[in-house]
Design a protein around this motif. Structure first.
Motif, PDB file in Angstrom:
ATOM      1  N   HIS A  50      -0.780  14.836  -2.154  1.00 38.06           N
ATOM      2  CA  HIS A  50      -1.698  14.717  -1.015  1.00 38.06           C
ATOM      3  C   HIS A  50      -0.891  14.634   0.285  1.00 38.06           C
ATOM      4  O   HIS A  50      -0.908  13.608   0.974  1.00 38.06           O
ATOM      5  CB  HIS A  50      -2.580  13.473  -1.183  1.00 38.06           C
ATOM      6  N   PRO A  51      -0.190  15.687   0.636  1.00 40.17           N
ATOM      7  CA  PRO A  51       0.715  15.638   1.798  1.00 40.17           C
ATOM      8  C   PRO A  51       0.010  15.364   3.117  1.00 40.17           C
ATOM      9  O   PRO A  51       0.553  14.664   3.969  1.00 40.17           O
ATOM     10  CB  PRO A  51       1.377  17.018   1.784  1.00 40.17           C
ATOM     11  N   SER A  52      -1.189  15.901   3.312  1.00 40.74           N
ATOM     12  CA  SER A  52      -1.874  15.686   4.589  1.00 40.74           C
ATOM     13  C   SER A  52      -2.278  14.222   4.746  1.00 40.74           C
ATOM     14  O   SER A  52      -2.161  13.648   5.840  1.00 40.74           O
ATOM     15  CB  SER A  52      -3.107  16.590   4.693  1.00 40.74           C
ATOM     16  N   TRP A  53      -2.755  13.604   3.665  1.00 37.32           N
ATOM     17  CA  TRP A  53      -3.116  12.188   3.742  1.00 37.32           C
ATOM     18  C   TRP A  53      -1.870  11.324   3.942  1.00 37.32           C
ATOM     19  O   TRP A  53      -1.882  10.356   4.706  1.00 37.32           O
ATOM     20  CB  TRP A  53      -3.850  11.752   2.474  1.00 37.32           C
ATOM     21  N   MET A  84      -0.918  11.066   7.487  1.00 34.54           N
ATOM     22  CA  MET A  84      -1.748  10.112   8.221  1.00 34.54           C
ATOM     23  C   MET A  84      -1.289   8.680   7.986  1.00 34.54           C
ATOM     24  O   MET A  84      -1.279   7.854   8.892  1.00 34.54           O
ATOM     25  CB  MET A  84      -3.217  10.276   7.812  1.00 34.54           C
ATOM     26  N   LEU A  85      -0.889   8.389   6.746  1.00 34.82           N
ATOM     27  CA  LEU A  85      -0.396   7.050   6.430  1.00 34.82           C
ATOM     28  C   LEU A  85       0.860   6.722   7.228  1.00 34.82           C
ATOM     29  O   LEU A  85       1.008   5.620   7.747  1.00 34.82           O
ATOM     30  CB  LEU A  85      -0.109   6.933   4.929  1.00 34.82           C
ATOM     31  N   GLU A  86       1.757   7.690   7.341  1.00 36.88           N
ATOM     32  CA  GLU A  86       2.986   7.465   8.093  1.00 36.88           C
ATOM     33  C   GLU A  86       2.700   7.230   9.570  1.00 36.88           C
ATOM     34  O   GLU A  86       3.357   6.398  10.211  1.00 36.88           O
ATOM     35  CB  GLU A  86       3.924   8.657   7.927  1.00 36.88           C
ATOM     36  N   LYS A  87       1.699   7.931  10.108  1.00 39.01           N
ATOM     37  CA  LYS A  87       1.383   7.799  11.530  1.00 39.01           C
ATOM     38  C   LYS A  87       0.678   6.475  11.823  1.00 39.01           C
ATOM     39  O   LYS A  87       0.917   5.862  12.867  1.00 39.01           O
ATOM     40  CB  LYS A  87       0.510   8.970  11.979  1.00 39.01           C
ATOM     41  N   ASP A  88      -0.202   6.041  10.922  1.00 38.93           N
ATOM     42  CA  ASP A  88      -0.969   4.821  11.172  1.00 38.93           C
ATOM     43  C   ASP A  88      -1.230   4.086   9.860  1.00 38.93           C
ATOM     44  O   ASP A  88      -2.295   4.212   9.265  1.00 38.93           O
ATOM     45  CB  ASP A  88      -2.301   5.148  11.855  1.00 38.93           C
ATOM     46  N   GLN A 126       0.866  -4.947  13.279  1.00 41.97           N
ATOM     47  CA  GLN A 126       2.221  -4.692  12.802  1.00 41.97           C
ATOM     48  C   GLN A 126       2.509  -5.368  11.466  1.00 41.97           C
ATOM     49  O   GLN A 126       3.658  -5.413  11.025  1.00 41.97           O
ATOM     50  CB  GLN A 126       3.231  -5.161  13.854  1.00 41.97           C
ATOM     51  N   CYS A 127       1.471  -5.875  10.811  1.00 41.52           N
ATOM     52  CA  CYS A 127       1.690  -6.620   9.566  1.00 41.52           C
ATOM     53  C   CYS A 127       2.302  -5.757   8.471  1.00 41.52           C
ATOM     54  O   CYS A 127       2.979  -6.265   7.577  1.00 41.52           O
ATOM     55  CB  CYS A 127       0.382  -7.241   9.079  1.00 41.52           C
ATOM     56  N   THR A 128       2.087  -4.461   8.522  1.00 35.32           N
ATOM     57  CA  THR A 128       2.606  -3.591   7.468  1.00 35.32           C
ATOM     58  C   THR A 128       4.132  -3.537   7.454  1.00 35.32           C
ATOM     59  O   THR A 128       4.724  -3.104   6.468  1.00 35.32           O
ATOM     60  CB  THR A 128       2.054  -2.163   7.623  1.00 35.32           C
ATOM     61  N   SER A 129       4.761  -3.991   8.540  1.00 41.29           N
ATOM     62  CA  SER A 129       6.227  -3.975   8.588  1.00 41.29           C
ATOM     63  C   SER A 129       6.841  -5.285   8.100  1.00 41.29           C
ATOM     64  O   SER A 129       8.063  -5.395   8.018  1.00 41.29           O
ATOM     65  CB  SER A 129       6.704  -3.686  10.015  1.00 41.29           C
ATOM     66  N   GLU A 164      17.072  -2.661 -13.050  1.00 44.09           N
ATOM     67  CA  GLU A 164      16.877  -1.219 -13.088  1.00 44.09           C
ATOM     68  C   GLU A 164      15.432  -0.852 -12.767  1.00 44.09           C
ATOM     69  O   GLU A 164      15.142   0.289 -12.435  1.00 44.09           O
ATOM     70  CB  GLU A 164      17.257  -0.692 -14.476  1.00 44.09           C
ATOM     71  N   GLU A 165      14.502  -1.826 -12.875  1.00 43.04           N
ATOM     72  CA  GLU A 165      13.108  -1.536 -12.608  1.00 43.04           C
ATOM     73  C   GLU A 165      12.739  -1.753 -11.158  1.00 43.04           C
ATOM     74  O   GLU A 165      11.752  -1.235 -10.685  1.00 43.04           O
ATOM     75  CB  GLU A 165      12.213  -2.475 -13.450  1.00 43.04           C
ATOM     76  N   GLY A 166      13.564  -2.535 -10.432  1.00 36.24           N
ATOM     77  CA  GLY A 166      13.002  -3.226  -9.304  1.00 36.24           C
ATOM     78  C   GLY A 166      13.212  -2.677  -7.930  1.00 36.24           C
ATOM     79  O   GLY A 166      12.936  -3.380  -6.985  1.00 36.24           O
ATOM     80  N   SER A 167      13.673  -1.496  -7.694  1.00 35.28           N
ATOM     81  CA  SER A 167      13.906  -1.036  -6.342  1.00 35.28           C
ATOM     82  C   SER A 167      12.704  -0.247  -5.848  1.00 35.28           C
ATOM     83  O   SER A 167      12.449   0.861  -6.284  1.00 35.28           O
ATOM     84  CB  SER A 167      15.151  -0.145  -6.292  1.00 35.28           C
ATOM     85  N   TYR A 168      11.944  -0.860  -4.913  1.00 37.08           N
ATOM     86  CA  TYR A 168      10.756  -0.219  -4.370  1.00 37.08           C
ATOM     87  C   TYR A 168      11.007   0.175  -2.923  1.00 37.08           C
ATOM     88  O   TYR A 168      11.713  -0.507  -2.197  1.00 37.08           O
ATOM     89  CB  TYR A 168       9.549  -1.161  -4.440  1.00 37.08           C
ATOM     90  N   GLU A 169      10.367   1.242  -2.466  1.00 38.81           N
ATOM     91  CA  GLU A 169      10.594   1.731  -1.122  1.00 38.81           C
ATOM     92  C   GLU A 169      10.082   0.737  -0.089  1.00 38.81           C
ATOM     93  O   GLU A 169       9.099   0.035  -0.291  1.00 38.81           O
ATOM     94  CB  GLU A 169       9.870   3.075  -0.940  1.00 38.81           C
ATOM     95  N   GLN A 170      10.760   0.687   1.068  1.00 38.72           N
ATOM     96  CA  GLN A 170      10.411  -0.252   2.109  1.00 38.72           C
ATOM     97  C   GLN A 170       9.303   0.308   2.995  1.00 38.72           C
ATOM     98  O   GLN A 170       9.428   0.373   4.207  1.00 38.72           O
ATOM     99  CB  GLN A 170      11.656  -0.585   2.939  1.00 38.72           C
ATOM    100  N   LEU A 171       8.208   0.709   2.396  1.00 38.66           N
ATOM    101  CA  LEU A 171       7.019   1.094   3.129  1.00 38.66           C
ATOM    102  C   LEU A 171       5.929   0.095   2.785  1.00 38.66           C
ATOM    103  O   LEU A 171       5.994  -0.565   1.753  1.00 38.66           O
ATOM    104  CB  LEU A 171       6.570   2.519   2.761  1.00 38.66           C
ATOM    105  N   PRO A 172       4.914  -0.056   3.648  1.00 34.28           N
ATOM    106  CA  PRO A 172       3.888  -1.046   3.387  1.00 34.28           C
ATOM    107  C   PRO A 172       3.124  -0.759   2.110  1.00 34.28           C
ATOM    108  O   PRO A 172       3.181   0.346   1.560  1.00 34.28           O
ATOM    109  CB  PRO A 172       2.961  -0.913   4.608  1.00 34.28           C
ATOM    110  N   ILE A 173       2.415  -1.782   1.638  1.00 35.06           N
ATOM    111  CA  ILE A 173       1.428  -1.663   0.576  1.00 35.06           C
ATOM    112  C   ILE A 173       2.023  -1.677  -0.810  1.00 35.06           C
ATOM    113  O   ILE A 173       1.520  -2.340  -1.702  1.00 35.06           O
ATOM    114  CB  ILE A 173       0.587  -0.353   0.721  1.00 35.06           C
TER     115      ILE A 173
END
Length: 250
Positions: free
Chosen positions: A114-117, A120-124, A180-183, A220-229
């Motif tokens: 879902h690249p278009s969605w 939108m997530l990255e922008k807001d 700014q809570c998502t950061s 080995e399981e635990g590295s998650y990306e530093q994006l919200p949610i």
């Protein structure tokens, strides 16, 4: 799994220690409190009015605690303690952000399908609503009653919930822009403690409970990306009891 049970036990020990310290401070403050005067929450957050919340129940160790969790089993299990059998208030308002049609999907999968969605997530990230689910703006509205409940307590408050919820709570108690809570970074297996101070506001401290030896079993399981949610959507192998974050006010 072993990591989850270890975290649960460490959390129980931490609450017992904090509760005893809270009891000591309460005794010190009440020794100088006016007689028959409802002083509300003092600078130390420990003065007790004549009528206490029926949900703030003593553990038998001389201190009380208002214990709140989401309705998710792993949160309730994390707050189920053998030696501190506080009643647990299970609240759907403390459940993690509802990702709707994307529940269980990871960022890379959504970005690919879902690249278009995803753009939108990255922008807001604050107002972009998941298809069939929620956005952070929705989450804030359903947390309002919980925050009011927390602020009305005169005893310790413990919240066992999930990353998206705690991001919102951190912004509120830090008095930073809620948009700014998502950061906000929320470390796993950690108690985030807020203590009231004179003149309003709170001081924050963070207490990591699990030792490195236990954590390394799941490294080995635990590295998650530093994006919200997405701390709420860890791989299924990491969803064992105890992989919740605890939010603690006193």
């Amino acid at each position: 799994g072993p990591r989850g049970f270890h975290f649960r036990d460490c959390l129980e020990d931490f609450i017992a220690s904090e509760g005893n310290e809270f009891k000591r401070k309460k005794s010190s403050v009440m020794a100088f409190a006016p007689i028959n005067k409802d002083t509300g929450t003092s600078i130390s957050g420990v003065a007790i009015p004549p009528v206490m919340s029926t949900r703030s129940v003593s553990s038998g160790q001389g201190f009380s605690c208002h214990l709140m969790t989401s309705t998710m089993p792993r949160a309730v299990q994390t707050a189920t303690w053998d030696h501190l059998p506080f009643p647990i208030e299970e609240l759907p308002n403390l459940n993690p952000l509802d990702k709707g049609d994307f529940t269980g999907m990871e960022l890379e999968e959504i970005k690919e399908k879902h690249p278009s969605w995803y753009q939108m997530l990255e922008k807001d990230p604050f107002l972009t609503r998941f298809p069939g689910g929620e956005c952070y703006g929705d989450l804030i509205h359903r947390l309002e009653t919980c925050i009011i409940d927390m602020e009305q307590q005169v005893n310790m408050v413990v919240v066992v919930s999930h990353v998206s919820v705690i991001q919102v709570l951190m912004s509120y108690f830090r008095r930073t822009p809620i948009e700014q809570c998502t950061s906000n970074e929320v470390p796993m297996n950690t108690v985030i403690k807020f203590t009231p101070v004179s003149g309003g506001g709170w001081t924050e401290s963070q207490h990591r409970l699990c030792d490195e030896e236990i954590d390394s079993q799941d490294s080995e399981e635990g590295s998650y990306e530093q994006l919200p949610i997405w701390g709420d959507s860890a791989p299924s192998s990491a969803r064992n009891l105890g992989n919740n974050n605890s939010f603690f006010c006193c």
